[in-house]
Write an enzyme that holds these catalytic residues in place. Sequence first.
Site, PDB file in Angstrom:
ATOM      1  N   ARG A 148       0.818  -1.217   0.000  1.00 32.16           N
ATOM      2  CA  ARG A 148       0.000   0.000   0.000  1.00 32.16           C
ATOM      3  C   ARG A 148       0.851   1.267   0.000  1.00 32.16           C
ATOM      4  O   ARG A 148       0.329   2.384  -0.089  1.00 32.16           O
ATOM      5  CB  ARG A 148      -0.886   0.044   1.268  1.00 32.16           C
ATOM      6  CG  ARG A 148      -1.846  -1.108   1.414  1.00 32.16           C
ATOM      7  CD  ARG A 148      -2.545  -1.045   2.757  1.00 32.16           C
ATOM      8  NE  ARG A 148      -3.556  -0.003   2.798  1.00 32.16           N
ATOM      9  CZ  ARG A 148      -4.868  -0.231   2.795  1.00 32.16           C
ATOM     10  NH1 ARG A 148      -5.325  -1.453   2.767  1.00 32.16           N
ATOM     11  NH2 ARG A 148      -5.714   0.762   2.826  1.00 32.16           N
ATOM     12  N   TYR A 151       0.751   4.313  -2.496  1.00 27.40           N
ATOM     13  CA  TYR A 151      -0.323   5.303  -2.299  1.00 27.40           C
ATOM     14  C   TYR A 151      -0.055   6.134  -1.040  1.00 27.40           C
ATOM     15  O   TYR A 151      -0.015   7.364  -1.093  1.00 27.40           O
ATOM     16  CB  TYR A 151      -1.650   4.563  -2.187  1.00 27.40           C
ATOM     17  CG  TYR A 151      -2.865   5.469  -2.063  1.00 27.40           C
ATOM     18  CD1 TYR A 151      -3.306   6.226  -3.152  1.00 27.40           C
ATOM     19  CD2 TYR A 151      -3.574   5.558  -0.876  1.00 27.40           C
ATOM     20  CE1 TYR A 151      -4.424   7.048  -3.053  1.00 27.40           C
ATOM     21  CE2 TYR A 151      -4.703   6.370  -0.766  1.00 27.40           C
ATOM     22  CZ  TYR A 151      -5.120   7.109  -1.861  1.00 27.40           C
ATOM     23  OH  TYR A 151      -6.230   7.918  -1.756  1.00 27.40           O
ATOM     24  N   ASN A 196     -18.343  -2.633  -3.038  1.00 28.32           N
ATOM     25  CA  ASN A 196     -18.297  -4.102  -3.013  1.00 28.32           C
ATOM     26  C   ASN A 196     -19.573  -4.697  -2.432  1.00 28.32           C
ATOM     27  O   ASN A 196     -20.203  -5.574  -3.036  1.00 28.32           O
ATOM     28  CB  ASN A 196     -17.167  -4.532  -2.071  1.00 28.32           C
ATOM     29  CG  ASN A 196     -16.030  -5.145  -2.815  1.00 28.32           C
ATOM     30  OD1 ASN A 196     -16.007  -5.128  -4.040  1.00 28.32           O
ATOM     31  ND2 ASN A 196     -15.071  -5.677  -2.079  1.00 28.32           N
ATOM     32  N   THR A 216     -13.330  -1.302  12.017  1.00 29.72           N
ATOM     33  CA  THR A 216     -14.290  -0.211  11.798  1.00 29.72           C
ATOM     34  C   THR A 216     -13.783   0.777  10.748  1.00 29.72           C
ATOM     35  O   THR A 216     -12.587   0.907  10.519  1.00 29.72           O
ATOM     36  CB  THR A 216     -14.558   0.579  13.097  1.00 29.72           C
ATOM     37  OG1 THR A 216     -13.342   1.184  13.515  1.00 29.72           O
ATOM     38  CG2 THR A 216     -15.121  -0.310  14.190  1.00 29.72           C
ATOM     39  N   ARG A 217     -14.747   1.460  10.131  1.00 32.22           N
ATOM     40  CA  ARG A 217     -14.468   2.564   9.215  1.00 32.22           C
ATOM     41  C   ARG A 217     -15.562   3.603   9.417  1.00 32.22           C
ATOM     42  O   ARG A 217     -16.643   3.298   9.924  1.00 32.22           O
ATOM     43  CB  ARG A 217     -14.534   2.110   7.741  1.00 32.22           C
ATOM     44  CG  ARG A 217     -13.453   1.156   7.296  1.00 32.22           C
ATOM     45  CD  ARG A 217     -12.099   1.838   7.185  1.00 32.22           C
ATOM     46  NE  ARG A 217     -11.093   0.930   6.662  1.00 32.22           N
ATOM     47  CZ  ARG A 217     -10.450   0.020   7.381  1.00 32.22           C
ATOM     48  NH1 ARG A 217     -10.717  -0.124   8.656  1.00 32.22           N
ATOM     49  NH2 ARG A 217      -9.547  -0.757   6.826  1.00 32.22           N
ATOM     50  N   ARG A 283     -10.385   3.364  11.782  1.00 31.37           N
ATOM     51  CA  ARG A 283     -10.131   4.651  11.140  1.00 31.37           C
ATOM     52  C   ARG A 283     -11.300   5.552  11.476  1.00 31.37           C
ATOM     53  O   ARG A 283     -12.442   5.225  11.190  1.00 31.37           O
ATOM     54  CB  ARG A 283     -10.077   4.384   9.648  1.00 31.37           C
ATOM     55  CG  ARG A 283      -9.352   5.276   8.701  1.00 31.37           C
ATOM     56  CD  ARG A 283      -7.980   5.671   8.990  1.00 31.37           C
ATOM     57  NE  ARG A 283      -6.857   4.939   8.459  1.00 31.37           N
ATOM     58  CZ  ARG A 283      -6.728   4.500   7.227  1.00 31.37           C
ATOM     59  NH1 ARG A 283      -7.666   4.631   6.347  1.00 31.37           N
ATOM     60  NH2 ARG A 283      -5.632   3.915   6.858  1.00 31.37           N
TER      61      ARG A 283
END
Length: 327
Positions: A148, A151, A196, A216-217, A283
Amino acid sequence: MSRLYNSRKRILVTGGAGFLGSHLIDRLLALGHEVICVDNLFTGTKRNIEHLNAQPLFEFMRHDVTFPLYVEVDEIYNLACPASPIHYQHDPVQTTKTSVHGAINMLGLAKRLKCQILQASTSEVYGDPTIHPQTEDYWGNVNPIGPRSCYDEGKRCAETLFFDYHRQHGVQIKIARIFNTYGPRMHPSDGRVVSNFIVQALKGEAITLYGDGYQTRSFCYVDDLIDGLLRLMDSPPALTGPVNLGNPNEFTMRELARLVLSETGSSSPLVTQPLPQDDPKQRRPDITIAQARLGWAPKISLSEGLKPTIDYFQSSIGRSRDCLDAN
Ligand SMILES: NC(=O)c1ccc[n+]([C@@H]2O[C@H](COP(=O)([O-])OP(=O)(O)OC[C@H]3O[C@@H](n4cnc5c(N)ncnc54)[C@H](O)[C@@H]3O)[C@@H](O)[C@H]2O)c1
Protein backbone atom coordinates in the site's frame (compact mmCIF):
# COMPACT_ATOMS: atom_id res chain seq x y z
CA MET A 1 -10.03 39.67 -9.50
CA SER A 2 -10.20 36.47 -11.54
CA ARG A 3 -8.48 35.93 -14.91
CA LEU A 4 -11.90 36.46 -16.47
CA TYR A 5 -12.10 39.99 -14.91
CA ASN A 6 -15.33 39.21 -13.08
CA SER A 7 -16.47 37.17 -10.08
CA ARG A 8 -16.56 33.96 -12.14
CA LYS A 9 -13.37 31.96 -11.69
CA ARG A 10 -11.72 29.56 -14.11
CA ILE A 11 -10.93 26.46 -12.07
CA LEU A 12 -8.76 23.44 -12.87
CA VAL A 13 -9.85 20.08 -11.44
CA THR A 14 -7.34 17.27 -11.99
CA GLY A 15 -8.87 13.80 -11.73
CA GLY A 16 -12.16 15.45 -12.70
CA ALA A 17 -13.57 12.41 -14.51
CA GLY A 18 -13.34 10.32 -11.34
CA PHE A 19 -15.84 9.79 -8.54
CA LEU A 20 -15.11 12.83 -6.34
CA GLY A 21 -13.82 15.05 -9.16
CA SER A 22 -17.02 14.76 -11.21
CA HIS A 23 -19.18 15.73 -8.20
CA LEU A 24 -16.86 18.64 -7.43
CA ILE A 25 -17.18 19.87 -11.03
CA ASP A 26 -21.00 19.66 -10.84
CA ARG A 27 -20.93 21.93 -7.79
CA LEU A 28 -18.39 24.41 -9.26
CA LEU A 29 -20.43 24.76 -12.46
CA ALA A 30 -23.63 25.20 -10.42
CA LEU A 31 -21.86 28.07 -8.61
CA GLY A 32 -21.30 29.72 -12.02
CA HIS A 33 -17.57 29.00 -12.44
CA GLU A 34 -15.74 27.86 -15.57
CA VAL A 35 -14.09 24.45 -15.15
CA ILE A 36 -11.23 22.71 -16.93
CA CYS A 37 -11.27 18.98 -16.15
CA VAL A 38 -7.91 17.25 -16.63
CA ASP A 39 -7.86 13.46 -16.50
CA ASN A 40 -5.99 10.58 -18.17
CA LEU A 41 -9.06 8.32 -17.73
CA PHE A 42 -7.07 5.65 -15.86
CA THR A 43 -9.86 5.06 -13.35
CA GLY A 44 -12.21 7.88 -14.32
CA THR A 45 -14.66 7.57 -17.19
CA LYS A 46 -16.24 9.91 -19.72
CA ARG A 47 -19.60 8.61 -18.48
CA ASN A 48 -19.05 10.52 -15.20
CA ILE A 49 -18.90 13.82 -17.10
CA GLU A 50 -21.02 13.10 -20.20
CA HIS A 51 -23.90 15.17 -18.78
CA LEU A 52 -21.60 18.22 -18.92
CA ASN A 53 -20.68 18.01 -22.61
CA ALA A 54 -23.23 20.62 -23.64
CA GLN A 55 -22.14 23.03 -20.89
CA PRO A 56 -20.28 26.00 -22.43
CA LEU A 57 -18.35 26.61 -19.18
CA PHE A 58 -16.97 23.04 -19.08
CA GLU A 59 -13.90 21.75 -20.90
CA PHE A 60 -12.32 18.28 -20.78
CA MET A 61 -8.59 17.73 -21.45
CA ARG A 62 -7.15 14.21 -21.60
CA HIS A 63 -3.77 14.67 -19.94
CA ASP A 64 -1.52 12.81 -17.51
CA VAL A 65 -0.48 15.03 -14.56
CA THR A 66 2.95 13.38 -14.44
CA PHE A 67 3.69 15.65 -17.44
CA PRO A 68 3.74 19.46 -17.15
CA LEU A 69 0.54 21.32 -17.96
CA TYR A 70 0.16 24.85 -19.30
CA VAL A 71 -3.26 26.40 -18.70
CA GLU A 72 -4.43 29.74 -17.30
CA VAL A 73 -6.64 29.32 -14.23
CA ASP A 74 -7.52 31.03 -10.93
CA GLU A 75 -7.64 27.95 -8.67
CA ILE A 76 -6.51 24.32 -8.78
CA TYR A 77 -8.04 21.27 -7.11
CA ASN A 78 -5.52 18.42 -7.41
CA LEU A 79 -7.49 15.14 -7.20
CA ALA A 80 -5.71 13.07 -9.86
CA CYS A 81 -4.67 9.73 -8.34
CA PRO A 82 -6.19 6.25 -8.32
CA ALA A 83 -7.82 5.87 -4.90
CA SER A 84 -8.70 2.21 -4.46
CA PRO A 85 -6.13 -0.51 -3.60
CA ILE A 86 -6.98 -2.58 -6.72
CA HIS A 87 -6.25 0.40 -8.95
CA TYR A 88 -3.29 1.97 -7.14
CA GLN A 89 -1.55 -1.41 -6.80
CA HIS A 90 -2.06 -2.18 -10.51
CA ASP A 91 0.96 -0.02 -11.43
CA PRO A 92 2.50 1.10 -8.13
CA VAL A 93 5.38 3.01 -9.72
CA GLN A 94 2.91 5.06 -11.76
CA THR A 95 0.86 5.65 -8.58
CA THR A 96 3.85 7.18 -6.80
CA LYS A 97 4.67 9.21 -9.92
CA THR A 98 1.10 10.48 -10.10
CA SER A 99 1.22 11.68 -6.49
CA VAL A 100 4.76 13.05 -6.54
CA HIS A 101 5.39 14.25 -10.12
CA GLY A 102 1.72 15.26 -10.34
CA ALA A 103 2.10 17.41 -7.20
CA ILE A 104 5.34 18.98 -8.52
CA ASN A 105 3.71 19.81 -11.86
CA MET A 106 0.54 21.25 -10.33
CA LEU A 107 2.46 23.19 -7.66
CA GLY A 108 4.74 24.58 -10.39
CA LEU A 109 1.63 25.71 -12.25
CA ALA A 110 0.18 27.30 -9.10
CA LYS A 111 3.51 29.06 -8.49
CA ARG A 112 3.58 30.55 -12.00
CA LEU A 113 -0.08 31.58 -11.85
CA LYS A 114 0.16 32.79 -8.21
CA CYS A 115 -3.05 30.88 -7.56
CA GLN A 116 -4.34 28.79 -4.69
CA ILE A 117 -4.08 24.99 -4.91
CA LEU A 118 -5.90 22.33 -2.91
CA GLN A 119 -4.54 18.82 -2.50
CA ALA A 120 -6.83 15.81 -2.08
CA SER A 121 -4.80 13.98 0.54
CA THR A 122 -6.04 11.00 2.46
CA SER A 123 -6.55 9.37 5.84
CA GLU A 124 -4.07 6.76 4.53
CA VAL A 125 -1.28 9.15 5.58
CA TYR A 126 -2.09 7.92 9.13
CA GLY A 127 -1.45 4.29 8.04
CA ASP A 128 -2.56 1.78 10.68
CA PRO A 129 -3.06 4.41 13.38
CA THR A 130 -1.99 3.93 16.99
CA ILE A 131 -4.21 6.78 18.21
CA HIS A 132 -7.93 6.95 17.82
CA PRO A 133 -9.67 9.04 16.50
CA GLN A 134 -6.98 10.57 14.28
CA THR A 135 -6.11 14.24 14.75
CA GLU A 136 -4.16 16.23 12.16
CA ASP A 137 -1.09 16.48 14.42
CA TYR A 138 -0.68 12.68 14.49
CA TRP A 139 2.28 11.70 12.27
CA GLY A 140 0.96 8.28 11.35
CA ASN A 141 2.10 4.68 11.38
CA VAL A 142 2.88 3.82 7.76
CA ASN A 143 4.80 0.86 6.35
CA PRO A 144 7.19 2.44 3.81
CA ILE A 145 7.85 -0.78 1.84
CA GLY A 146 4.51 -2.61 1.74
CA PRO A 147 2.03 -3.05 -1.13
CA ARG A 148 0.00 0.00 0.00
CA SER A 149 3.07 2.23 0.35
CA CYS A 150 2.93 3.57 -3.23
CA TYR A 151 -0.32 5.30 -2.30
CA ASP A 152 0.31 6.13 1.38
CA GLU A 153 3.88 7.37 0.96
CA GLY A 154 3.09 9.04 -2.38
CA LYS A 155 0.38 11.09 -0.66
CA ARG A 156 2.67 11.84 2.31
CA CYS A 157 5.40 13.06 -0.07
CA ALA A 158 2.82 15.20 -1.90
CA GLU A 159 1.92 16.86 1.44
CA THR A 160 5.65 17.54 2.04
CA LEU A 161 5.93 19.12 -1.41
CA PHE A 162 2.86 21.29 -0.77
CA PHE A 163 4.38 22.63 2.46
CA ASP A 164 7.81 23.16 0.87
CA TYR A 165 6.31 25.11 -2.07
CA HIS A 166 4.38 27.13 0.52
CA ARG A 167 7.42 27.88 2.72
CA GLN A 168 9.97 28.24 -0.08
CA HIS A 169 7.90 29.91 -2.83
CA GLY A 170 4.90 31.39 -1.00
CA VAL A 171 2.35 29.23 -2.88
CA GLN A 172 -1.07 29.37 -1.21
CA ILE A 173 -1.96 25.80 -0.31
CA LYS A 174 -4.84 23.85 1.19
CA ILE A 175 -4.57 20.20 2.21
CA ALA A 176 -7.68 18.09 2.82
CA ARG A 177 -7.16 14.68 4.43
CA ILE A 178 -10.15 12.82 3.05
CA PHE A 179 -11.57 9.80 4.89
CA ASN A 180 -13.65 7.04 3.24
CA THR A 181 -16.24 8.69 1.01
CA TYR A 182 -18.99 6.95 -0.92
CA GLY A 183 -21.82 7.80 -3.29
CA PRO A 184 -23.04 7.56 -6.89
CA ARG A 185 -20.29 7.24 -9.59
CA MET A 186 -17.98 5.13 -7.45
CA HIS A 187 -16.36 2.53 -9.65
CA PRO A 188 -18.49 -0.67 -9.31
CA SER A 189 -15.53 -3.05 -9.25
CA ASP A 190 -12.80 -1.10 -7.48
CA GLY A 191 -12.88 -3.26 -4.36
CA ARG A 192 -13.88 -0.43 -1.97
CA VAL A 193 -16.06 -1.77 0.78
CA VAL A 194 -19.26 0.21 0.17
CA SER A 195 -19.34 -0.47 -3.59
CA ASN A 196 -18.30 -4.10 -3.01
CA PHE A 197 -21.09 -4.80 -0.53
CA ILE A 198 -23.77 -3.04 -2.61
CA VAL A 199 -22.84 -4.79 -5.85
CA GLN A 200 -22.63 -8.19 -4.11
CA ALA A 201 -26.02 -7.62 -2.42
CA LEU A 202 -27.70 -6.47 -5.66
CA LYS A 203 -26.34 -9.48 -7.58
CA GLY A 204 -27.36 -11.86 -4.78
CA GLU A 205 -23.72 -12.91 -4.30
CA ALA A 206 -22.11 -13.60 -0.90
CA ILE A 207 -20.90 -10.46 0.90
CA THR A 208 -17.16 -10.68 1.59
CA LEU A 209 -15.96 -9.63 5.04
CA TYR A 210 -12.21 -9.46 5.49
CA GLY A 211 -10.90 -10.68 8.86
CA ASP A 212 -13.60 -11.05 11.51
CA GLY A 213 -15.58 -8.09 10.18
CA TYR A 214 -15.24 -6.15 13.44
CA GLN A 215 -12.69 -3.65 12.07
CA THR A 216 -14.29 -0.21 11.80
CA ARG A 217 -14.47 2.56 9.22
CA SER A 218 -16.32 5.85 8.99
CA PHE A 219 -18.17 6.71 5.80
CA CYS A 220 -18.85 10.20 4.47
CA TYR A 221 -21.47 10.84 1.78
CA VAL A 222 -20.02 12.55 -1.30
CA ASP A 223 -22.19 15.73 -1.08
CA ASP A 224 -20.93 16.40 2.45
CA LEU A 225 -17.33 15.88 1.40
CA ILE A 226 -17.59 18.23 -1.60
CA ASP A 227 -19.10 20.87 0.70
CA GLY A 228 -16.00 20.51 2.93
CA LEU A 229 -13.59 20.86 -0.03
CA LEU A 230 -15.35 24.05 -1.23
CA ARG A 231 -15.28 25.54 2.27
CA LEU A 232 -11.60 24.72 2.66
CA MET A 233 -10.73 26.36 -0.68
CA ASP A 234 -12.69 29.49 0.36
CA SER A 235 -11.14 29.67 3.85
CA PRO A 236 -8.66 32.44 4.82
CA PRO A 237 -5.12 32.00 3.36
CA ALA A 238 -3.66 31.33 6.82
CA LEU A 239 -5.56 28.04 6.97
CA THR A 240 -3.31 25.71 4.97
CA GLY A 241 -4.44 22.51 6.62
CA PRO A 242 -4.05 19.64 6.79
CA VAL A 243 -7.73 19.42 7.68
CA ASN A 244 -9.49 16.10 8.22
CA LEU A 245 -12.72 15.76 6.21
CA GLY A 246 -14.83 12.70 6.94
CA ASN A 247 -17.73 11.40 8.91
CA PRO A 248 -16.81 10.55 12.52
CA ASN A 249 -19.62 7.99 12.92
CA GLU A 250 -17.92 4.63 13.09
CA PHE A 251 -19.35 1.33 11.82
CA THR A 252 -17.97 -2.21 11.87
CA MET A 253 -17.91 -3.98 8.53
CA ARG A 254 -20.59 -6.33 9.87
CA GLU A 255 -22.86 -3.35 10.67
CA LEU A 256 -22.31 -1.93 7.19
CA ALA A 257 -23.10 -5.30 5.61
CA ARG A 258 -26.36 -5.59 7.61
CA LEU A 259 -27.39 -2.05 6.60
CA VAL A 260 -26.69 -2.74 2.91
CA LEU A 261 -28.70 -5.98 3.12
CA SER A 262 -31.69 -4.21 4.66
CA GLU A 263 -31.56 -1.22 2.23
CA THR A 264 -31.29 -3.49 -0.83
CA GLY A 265 -33.71 -6.14 0.48
CA SER A 266 -31.09 -8.74 -0.42
CA SER A 267 -30.64 -12.08 1.34
CA SER A 268 -26.98 -12.55 0.37
CA PRO A 269 -25.00 -14.54 2.96
CA LEU A 270 -21.89 -13.11 4.71
CA VAL A 271 -18.58 -14.93 4.14
CA THR A 272 -15.16 -14.17 5.65
CA GLN A 273 -11.72 -14.03 4.01
CA PRO A 274 -8.24 -13.29 5.45
CA LEU A 275 -7.41 -9.63 6.10
CA PRO A 276 -5.19 -8.07 3.38
CA GLN A 277 -1.66 -6.97 4.42
CA ASP A 278 -1.42 -3.61 6.26
CA ASP A 279 -5.21 -3.19 6.34
CA PRO A 280 -5.91 -0.63 9.11
CA LYS A 281 -8.06 -1.99 11.96
CA GLN A 282 -9.72 1.31 12.86
CA ARG A 283 -10.13 4.65 11.14
CA ARG A 284 -12.12 7.63 12.39
CA PRO A 285 -11.48 11.34 11.80
CA ASP A 286 -11.31 13.92 14.54
CA ILE A 287 -13.04 16.82 12.74
CA THR A 288 -12.61 19.49 15.45
CA ILE A 289 -10.56 21.73 13.11
CA ALA A 290 -13.05 21.43 10.23
CA GLN A 291 -15.91 22.24 12.61
CA ALA A 292 -14.19 25.22 14.22
CA ARG A 293 -12.41 26.75 11.18
CA LEU A 294 -14.75 25.82 8.31
CA GLY A 295 -18.07 25.52 10.16
CA TRP A 296 -18.29 22.09 8.51
CA ALA A 297 -19.68 18.78 9.71
CA PRO A 298 -21.29 16.00 7.70
CA LYS A 299 -25.10 16.11 7.61
CA ILE A 300 -26.05 12.93 5.73
CA SER A 301 -26.39 9.68 7.70
CA LEU A 302 -25.13 6.36 6.32
CA SER A 303 -28.64 4.99 5.72
CA GLU A 304 -29.67 8.23 3.92
CA GLY A 305 -26.56 8.22 1.73
CA LEU A 306 -26.82 4.53 0.89
CA LYS A 307 -30.18 5.01 -0.88
CA PRO A 308 -28.97 7.14 -3.86
CA THR A 309 -25.77 5.06 -3.96
CA ILE A 310 -27.74 1.82 -4.24
CA ASP A 311 -30.01 3.41 -6.92
CA TYR A 312 -26.89 4.36 -8.89
CA PHE A 313 -25.43 0.83 -8.76
CA GLN A 314 -28.81 -0.70 -9.57
CA SER A 315 -29.04 1.39 -12.75
CA SER A 316 -25.39 0.80 -13.74
CA ILE A 317 -25.76 -2.97 -13.28
CA GLY A 318 -28.92 -2.72 -15.41
CA ARG A 319 -27.00 -0.72 -18.03
CA SER A 320 -24.16 -3.24 -18.23
CA ARG A 321 -26.75 -6.07 -18.57
CA ASP A 322 -28.38 -4.10 -21.44
CA CYS A 323 -24.97 -3.83 -23.14
CA LEU A 324 -24.41 -7.59 -22.77
CA ASP A 325 -27.93 -8.30 -24.11
CA ALA A 326 -27.28 -6.02 -27.09
CA ASN A 327 -24.04 -7.85 -28.03
N1 LIG B 1 -13.00 8.44 -2.38
C1 LIG B 1 -12.39 8.39 -1.23
O1 LIG B 1 -12.91 7.80 -0.27
C2 LIG B 1 -11.06 9.09 -1.03
C3 LIG B 1 -10.47 9.03 0.24
C4 LIG B 1 -9.26 9.66 0.44
C5 LIG B 1 -8.66 10.36 -0.57
N2 LIG B 1 -9.23 10.41 -1.80
C6 LIG B 1 -8.51 11.14 -2.86
O2 LIG B 1 -9.41 11.89 -3.64
C7 LIG B 1 -8.99 11.87 -5.02
C8 LIG B 1 -10.13 11.39 -5.89
O3 LIG B 1 -10.49 10.07 -5.49
P1 LIG B 1 -11.71 9.28 -6.15
O4 LIG B 1 -12.33 8.47 -5.10
O5 LIG B 1 -12.55 10.22 -6.92
O6 LIG B 1 -10.93 8.29 -7.11
P2 LIG B 1 -11.12 8.00 -8.66
O7 LIG B 1 -10.18 6.90 -9.01
O8 LIG B 1 -12.55 7.85 -9.00
O9 LIG B 1 -10.61 9.36 -9.31
C9 LIG B 1 -9.26 9.65 -9.56
C10 LIG B 1 -9.16 10.27 -10.94
O10 LIG B 1 -7.79 10.60 -11.22
C11 LIG B 1 -7.51 10.21 -12.56
N3 LIG B 1 -6.06 9.97 -12.68
C12 LIG B 1 -5.33 8.97 -12.11
N4 LIG B 1 -4.04 9.11 -12.43
C13 LIG B 1 -3.94 10.23 -13.22
C14 LIG B 1 -2.88 10.88 -13.88
N5 LIG B 1 -1.61 10.43 -13.80
N6 LIG B 1 -3.16 12.00 -14.62
C15 LIG B 1 -4.43 12.47 -14.72
N7 LIG B 1 -5.48 11.88 -14.12
C16 LIG B 1 -5.24 10.77 -13.38
C17 LIG B 1 -8.33 8.96 -12.78
O11 LIG B 1 -8.53 8.63 -14.13
C18 LIG B 1 -9.62 9.32 -12.06
O12 LIG B 1 -10.52 9.99 -12.90
C19 LIG B 1 -7.76 10.99 -5.08
O13 LIG B 1 -6.60 11.81 -5.07
C20 LIG B 1 -7.82 10.17 -3.82
O14 LIG B 1 -6.55 9.80 -3.36
C21 LIG B 1 -10.42 9.78 -2.05
